[in-house]
Scaffold this motif. Structure first.
Motif, PDB file in Angstrom:
ATOM      1  N   LEU A   1      -6.739  11.182  -3.189  1.00  0.00           N
ATOM      2  CA  LEU A   1      -5.425  11.596  -2.672  1.00  0.00           C
ATOM      3  C   LEU A   1      -5.314  11.288  -1.176  1.00  0.00           C
ATOM      4  CD1 LEU A   1      -4.756  15.016  -4.461  1.00  0.00           C
ATOM      5  CD2 LEU A   1      -3.726  12.798  -4.943  1.00  0.00           C
TER       6      LEU A   1
ATOM      7  N   LEU B   1       3.034   2.986   5.146  1.00  0.00           N
ATOM      8  CA  LEU B   1       4.274   2.315   4.708  1.00  0.00           C
ATOM      9  C   LEU B   1       5.519   2.890   5.391  1.00  0.00           C
ATOM     10  CD1 LEU B   1       3.716   1.915   0.838  1.00  0.00           C
ATOM     11  CD2 LEU B   1       3.530   0.158   2.596  1.00  0.00           C
TER      12      LEU B   1
ATOM     13  N   GLY C   1      -4.518   7.630  -0.934  1.00  0.00           N
ATOM     14  CA  GLY C   1      -3.134   7.362  -1.326  1.00  0.00           C
ATOM     15  C   GLY C   1      -2.173   7.798  -0.235  1.00  0.00           C
ATOM     16  N   MET C   2      -2.434   8.980   0.329  1.00  0.00           N
ATOM     17  CA  MET C   2      -1.563   9.504   1.384  1.00  0.00           C
ATOM     18  C   MET C   2      -1.599   8.602   2.612  1.00  0.00           C
ATOM     19  SD  MET C   2       0.415  12.024   1.295  1.00  0.00           S
ATOM     20  CE  MET C   2       1.727  12.165   2.455  1.00  0.00           C
TER      21      MET C   2
ATOM     22  N   GLY D   1      -2.186   5.465   2.626  1.00  0.00           N
ATOM     23  CA  GLY D   1      -1.415   4.266   2.286  1.00  0.00           C
ATOM     24  C   GLY D   1       0.068   4.499   2.458  1.00  0.00           C
TER      25      GLY D   1
ATOM     26  N   TRP E   1       4.477  14.058  -8.029  1.00  0.00           N
ATOM     27  CA  TRP E   1       3.241  14.859  -7.949  1.00  0.00           C
ATOM     28  C   TRP E   1       3.531  16.217  -7.306  1.00  0.00           C
ATOM     29  CZ3 TRP E   1       0.174  16.093  -3.421  1.00  0.00           C
ATOM     30  CH2 TRP E   1      -1.048  16.704  -3.725  1.00  0.00           C
TER      31      TRP E   1
ATOM     32  N   HIS F   1      -7.284   3.731  -3.935  1.00  0.00           N
ATOM     33  CA  HIS F   1      -6.809   5.015  -4.479  1.00  0.00           C
ATOM     34  C   HIS F   1      -6.802   4.940  -6.017  1.00  0.00           C
ATOM     35  CE1 HIS F   1      -3.711   8.147  -5.275  1.00  0.00           C
ATOM     36  NE2 HIS F   1      -2.968   7.212  -5.822  1.00  0.00           N
ATOM     37  N   TYR F   2      -6.280   3.855  -6.540  1.00  0.00           N
ATOM     38  CA  TYR F   2      -6.198   3.673  -7.997  1.00  0.00           C
ATOM     39  C   TYR F   2      -7.609   3.568  -8.589  1.00  0.00           C
ATOM     40  CZ  TYR F   2      -4.582   1.475 -12.382  1.00  0.00           C
ATOM     41  OH  TYR F   2      -4.323   1.172 -13.688  1.00  0.00           O
TER      42      TYR F   2
ATOM     43  N   GLU G   1       4.108  10.245 -13.312  1.00  0.00           N
ATOM     44  CA  GLU G   1       3.320  10.039 -12.091  1.00  0.00           C
ATOM     45  C   GLU G   1       2.639   8.668 -12.121  1.00  0.00           C
ATOM     46  OE1 GLU G   1       1.689  14.222 -11.117  1.00  0.00           O
ATOM     47  OE2 GLU G   1      -0.010  12.866 -11.375  1.00  0.00           O
TER      48      GLU G   1
ATOM     49  N   ILE H   1      -4.913  17.149  -0.880  1.00  0.00           N
ATOM     50  CA  ILE H   1      -4.887  15.850  -0.184  1.00  0.00           C
ATOM     51  C   ILE H   1      -6.112  15.728   0.734  1.00  0.00           C
ATOM     52  CG2 ILE H   1      -3.653  14.490   1.563  1.00  0.00           C
ATOM     53  CD1 ILE H   1      -1.037  15.540   0.288  1.00  0.00           C
TER      54      ILE H   1
ATOM     55  N   ALA I   1      -2.322  -0.817   3.961  1.00  0.00           N
ATOM     56  CA  ALA I   1      -1.656   0.084   2.999  1.00  0.00           C
ATOM     57  C   ALA I   1      -1.939  -0.388   1.572  1.00  0.00           C
ATOM     58  CB  ALA I   1      -0.153   0.110   3.260  1.00  0.00           C
TER      59      ALA I   1
ATOM     60  N   HIS J   1       6.591   8.550  -6.550  1.00  0.00           N
ATOM     61  CA  HIS J   1       5.272   8.892  -7.106  1.00  0.00           C
ATOM     62  C   HIS J   1       4.754  10.162  -6.420  1.00  0.00           C
ATOM     63  CE1 HIS J   1       1.148   8.063  -8.387  1.00  0.00           C
ATOM     64  NE2 HIS J   1       0.736   7.842  -7.154  1.00  0.00           N
TER      65      HIS J   1
ATOM     66  N   GLY K   1      -3.930   1.653  -1.307  1.00  0.00           N
ATOM     67  CA  GLY K   1      -3.315   1.913  -2.611  1.00  0.00           C
ATOM     68  C   GLY K   1      -4.222   1.443  -3.745  1.00  0.00           C
TER      69      GLY K   1
ATOM     70  N   LEU L   1       2.640   0.003  -6.817  1.00  0.00           N
ATOM     71  CA  LEU L   1       1.563  -0.939  -6.502  1.00  0.00           C
ATOM     72  C   LEU L   1       1.968  -2.364  -6.882  1.00  0.00           C
ATOM     73  CD1 LEU L   1      -1.292  -0.980  -5.343  1.00  0.00           C
ATOM     74  CD2 LEU L   1      -2.189  -0.653  -7.637  1.00  0.00           C
TER      75      LEU L   1
HETATM   76  C1  HEM Z   1       0.357   3.313  -1.288  1.00  0.00           C
HETATM   77  C2  HEM Z   1       0.403   4.495  -1.893  1.00  0.00           C
HETATM   78  C3  HEM Z   1       0.058   4.728  -3.355  1.00  0.00           C
HETATM   79  C4  HEM Z   1      -0.090   3.849  -4.387  1.00  0.00           C
HETATM   80  C5  HEM Z   1       0.068   2.334  -4.389  1.00  0.00           C
HETATM   81  C6  HEM Z   1      -0.439   4.635  -5.561  1.00  0.00           C
HETATM   82  C7  HEM Z   1      -0.687   4.113  -6.815  1.00  0.00           C
HETATM   83  C8  HEM Z   1      -1.191   4.829  -7.878  1.00  0.00           C
HETATM   84  C9  HEM Z   1      -1.597   4.266  -9.142  1.00  0.00           C
HETATM   85  C10 HEM Z   1      -1.519   2.783  -9.481  1.00  0.00           C
HETATM   86  C11 HEM Z   1      -2.025   5.268  -9.930  1.00  0.00           C
HETATM   87  C12 HEM Z   1      -2.622   5.170 -11.334  1.00  0.00           C
HETATM   88  C13 HEM Z   1      -1.582   4.901 -12.349  1.00  0.00           C
HETATM   89  C14 HEM Z   1      -2.172   4.748 -13.724  1.00  0.00           C
HETATM   90  O1  HEM Z   1      -3.281   5.227 -13.978  1.00  0.00           O
HETATM   91  O2  HEM Z   1      -1.502   4.140 -14.574  1.00  0.00           O
HETATM   92  C15 HEM Z   1      -1.888   6.503  -9.171  1.00  0.00           C
HETATM   93  C16 HEM Z   1      -2.211   7.746  -9.649  1.00  0.00           C
HETATM   94  C17 HEM Z   1      -2.042   8.907  -8.957  1.00  0.00           C
HETATM   95  N1  HEM Z   1      -1.627   9.025  -7.660  1.00  0.00           N
HETATM   96 FE1  HEM Z   1      -1.066   7.503  -6.437  1.00  0.00          FE
HETATM   97  N2  HEM Z   1      -0.473   5.960  -5.214  1.00  0.00           N
HETATM   98  C18 HEM Z   1      -0.174   6.053  -3.877  1.00  0.00           C
HETATM   99  C19 HEM Z   1      -0.074   7.218  -3.145  1.00  0.00           C
HETATM  100  C20 HEM Z   1      -0.253   8.489  -3.648  1.00  0.00           C
HETATM  101  C21 HEM Z   1      -0.018   9.703  -2.927  1.00  0.00           C
HETATM  102  C22 HEM Z   1       0.517   9.792  -1.505  1.00  0.00           C
HETATM  103  C23 HEM Z   1      -0.316  10.717  -3.782  1.00  0.00           C
HETATM  104  C24 HEM Z   1      -0.248  12.207  -3.535  1.00  0.00           C
HETATM  105  C25 HEM Z   1      -0.608  12.746  -2.408  1.00  0.00           C
HETATM  106  C26 HEM Z   1      -0.746  10.155  -5.034  1.00  0.00           C
HETATM  107  C27 HEM Z   1      -1.136  10.878  -6.139  1.00  0.00           C
HETATM  108  C28 HEM Z   1      -1.547  10.359  -7.336  1.00  0.00           C
HETATM  109  C29 HEM Z   1      -1.945  11.147  -8.491  1.00  0.00           C
HETATM  110  C30 HEM Z   1      -2.007  12.672  -8.565  1.00  0.00           C
HETATM  111  C31 HEM Z   1      -2.265  10.243  -9.499  1.00  0.00           C
HETATM  112  C32 HEM Z   1      -2.720  10.587 -10.925  1.00  0.00           C
HETATM  113  C33 HEM Z   1      -4.145  11.044 -10.912  1.00  0.00           C
HETATM  114  C34 HEM Z   1      -4.626  11.515 -12.264  1.00  0.00           C
HETATM  115  O3  HEM Z   1      -4.440  10.835 -13.262  1.00  0.00           O
HETATM  116  O4  HEM Z   1      -5.198  12.586 -12.323  1.00  0.00           O
HETATM  117  N3  HEM Z   1      -0.685   8.784  -4.920  1.00  0.00           N
HETATM  118  N4  HEM Z   1      -1.386   6.203  -7.936  1.00  0.00           N
END
Ligand code: HEM
Length: 203
Positions: A127, A137, A130-131, A133, A105, A174-175, A55, A121, A167, A101, A171, A63
């Motif tokens: 979340l 896209l 992220g959604m 974003g 999930w 979200h991070y 994930e 979400i 977006a 990604h 993102g 990103l």
């Molecule tokens: C533009 C959209 C998105 C970008 C750029 C993005 C990017 C990222 C990044 C960089 C991480 C952290 C990675 C790390 O720690 O090494 C992450 C974690 C995560 N993302 Fe996203 N994400 C996006 C959309 C979403 C969406 C749509 C979902 C689900 C609805 C989601 C669910 C999660 C989850 C569950 C994690 C891990 C959380 C945890 O560690 O508990 N992301 N995302």
């Protein structure tokens, strides 16, 4: 008044070399990180929590492609480096990795429990961001082809594709939102995104 312009020292040489690189080579190179994840998966290289690792890796790569796509215009304007031919590939790859990604999930983490996923979400701000974003896209991915460009016309197509700016910010936030302590990495990504957007304001 003449416009102020900069050029990276080897920009002309690099541009000459890059002209010989076909865009499909970028698509091909873009699949390597995914192949690496699959390789690690089958060689027990993803640590004690492979689901989280998959994930995280997919989100991070998504990103990184978003940031790379945003860097194309400033690099050309301020560095003289012309990567425009590769921008579509970078955008499509960003969308594919963010899509994977989300899929990772939904399938691996949520076991396709749609109601619970939807509830999460809505309930968890990181979340929701992220959604949002990813949703922004979607129209960009759908119109990343010559047919859509012709149908929309250049001006409207460019206007629509500015959705990548919010977006990218979503993102990045979200991070930042999901990290528990304050590691520098999410700040670096969000900082890079904000700088790349700010550079667009300075023509
Ligand atoms: C533009 C959209 C998105 C970008 C750029 C993005 C990017 C990222 C990044 C960089 C991480 C952290 C990675 C790390 O720690 O090494 C992450 C974690 C995560 N993302 Fe996203 N994400 C996006 C959309 C979403 C969406 C749509 C979902 C689900 C609805 C989601 C669910 C999660 C989850 C569950 C994690 C891990 C959380 C945890 O560690 O508990 N992301 N995302």
């Amino acid at each position: 008044m003449a416009a102020l312009s900069f050029s990276l020292p080897y920009a002309p040489v690099l541009n000459g070399a890059l002209r010989r690189v076909p865009p499909w080579a970028v698509y091909l190179a873009g699949t390597l990180p995914l192949a690496w994840i699959v390789w690690l998966l089958f060689h027990n290289g993803l640590g004690v929590d492979p689901v989280k690792e998959i994930e995280h890796r997919l989100g991070k790569i998504g990103l990184q492609f978003i940031v790379a796509g945003l860097a194309v215009t400033p690099l050309r304007r301020w560095g003289g480096l012309n990567l425009l031919r590769f921008r579509r590939a970078l955008g499509v790859l960003a969308f594919c990795y963010v899509g994977l990604h989300l899929a990772a999930w939904l399938v691996l983490d949520m076991a396709l429990l749609w109601q619970q996923a939807l509830g999460d979400i809505v309930k968890r701000p990181y979340l929701t961001l992220g959604m949002a974003g990813l949703v922004l896209l979607l129209p960009l991915a759908a119109t990343s082809n010559d047919w859509a460009l012709r149908r929309l016309g250049g001006a409207r197509w460019r206007q629509l594709h500015r959705l990548v700016y919010p977006a990218a910010v979503l993102g990045g936030v979200h991070y930042l939102w999901l990290v528990k302590a304050w590691p520098p990495e999410p700040f670096v990504y969000l900082g890079a995104i904000l700088v790349l957007l700010a550079l667009r304001l300075r023509r």
